[in-house]
Design a protein around this motif. Structure first.
Motif, mmCIF file in Angstrom:
data_model
loop_
_atom_site.group_PDB
_atom_site.id
_atom_site.type_symbol
_atom_site.label_atom_id
_atom_site.label_comp_id
_atom_site.label_asym_id
_atom_site.label_seq_id
_atom_site.Cartn_x
_atom_site.Cartn_y
_atom_site.Cartn_z
ATOM 1 N N GLY A 1 32.887 51.774 -60.836
ATOM 2 C CA GLY A 1 33.361 52.547 -61.983
ATOM 3 C C GLY A 1 34.779 53.343 -61.890
ATOM 4 O O GLY A 1 35.241 53.082 -60.828
ATOM 5 N N ASN A 2 35.240 53.949 -63.069
ATOM 6 C CA ASN A 2 36.463 54.704 -63.002
ATOM 7 C C ASN A 2 36.305 56.081 -63.141
ATOM 8 O O ASN A 2 35.329 56.506 -63.812
ATOM 9 N N GLU A 3 37.058 56.728 -62.670
ATOM 10 C CA GLU A 3 37.055 58.312 -62.837
ATOM 11 C C GLU A 3 37.183 58.689 -64.127
ATOM 12 O O GLU A 3 38.033 57.899 -64.962
ATOM 13 N N PRO A 4 36.424 59.704 -64.786
ATOM 14 C CA PRO A 4 35.646 60.469 -64.308
ATOM 15 C C PRO A 4 34.404 60.252 -64.054
ATOM 16 O O PRO A 4 33.372 60.921 -63.893
ATOM 17 N N HIS A 5 33.959 58.848 -64.076
ATOM 18 C CA HIS A 5 32.627 58.365 -64.286
ATOM 19 C C HIS A 5 32.276 57.382 -63.155
ATOM 20 O O HIS A 5 31.469 56.547 -63.355
ATOM 21 N N ARG A 6 32.933 57.590 -62.039
ATOM 22 C CA ARG A 6 32.722 56.681 -60.921
ATOM 23 C C ARG A 6 31.395 57.221 -60.222
ATOM 24 O O ARG A 6 31.131 58.314 -60.000
#
Length: 206
Positions: A193-198
């Motif tokens: 996933g990608n920040e801020p949802h990693r």
């Protein structure tokens, strides 16, 4: 006010005027001489004042503490803030009877506050620094919870042979999960996933 342009009959006079306006000492200032000025002939003709630009040196601790106090004030909280620095990392520990409001659900408010404080700190610093915001040692308690969660889910993954996806977490919390299971031969962990949802995924080791 963080900077001021001042004039005077000499550079020293201009600097002192600027320092007085900013209410700081010379050690707290960055001084740029814009014009050294020119003495008047016979004290009457052709004179030109000296001009300086004086900026208040930004202090990481001071800037972050002020920011935290302002945010907390909007929440009706007036916490005590302890500050510790280790190299390029600054730790800010908050204490208050209403500290739960600052922590938020699963530390989400605290994490958001830390992210914003990090931006404030690096605007005030000439080199990159790290900011850790904690509230009555919540981070240590959270670490213990994450370690227990990691081992419990690792056992589940090993038994079912199915991967488990954890909720999104900030990087230092994901690191706790990865470190906790590093020596577990039955599972492996990856971040997706990608920040801020990693988030972390625990997978069975084939």
């Amino acid at each position: 006010m963080k900077q001021v342009t001042a004039t005077g009959q000499s550079v020293r006079e201009a600097v002192e005027s600027a320092l007085a306006q900013l209410h700081i000492t010379e050690e707290q200032a960055d001084i740029s001489i814009l014009d050294k000025g020119k003495k008047a002939i016979l004290g009457l003709f052709g004179g030109k004042p000296a001009t300086v630009l004086v900026k208040k040196k930004q202090n990481v601790k001071e800037e972050v503490v002020n920011y935290l106090q302002n945010i907390a004030k909007e929440m009706g909280i007036f916490p005590k803030i302890n500050v510790k620095q280790e190299g390029k990392t600054y730790y800010f520990q908050l204490f208050d009877e209403k500290i739960a409001l600052i922590i938020g659900k699963r530390g989400q408010t605290l994490n958001a506050l830390q992210y914003l404080a990090q931006l404030v700190a690096n605007q005030a610093s000439e080199q990159y620094v790290t900011v850790i915001i904690d509230a009555e040692n919540y981070r240590e308690k959270r670490k213990e919870t994450l370690v227990q969660l990691a081992h419990r889910l690792a056992q589940k993954v090993h038994m079912t042979k199915r991967s488990v996806k954890l909720e999104p977490m900030p990087s230092y919390e994901r690191k706790i999960i990865h470190s906790s299971l590093l020596d577990n031969p039955n599972v492996k962990t990856i971040s997706e996933g990608n920040e801020p949802h990693r988030y972390v995924v625990i997978k069975p080791e084939k």
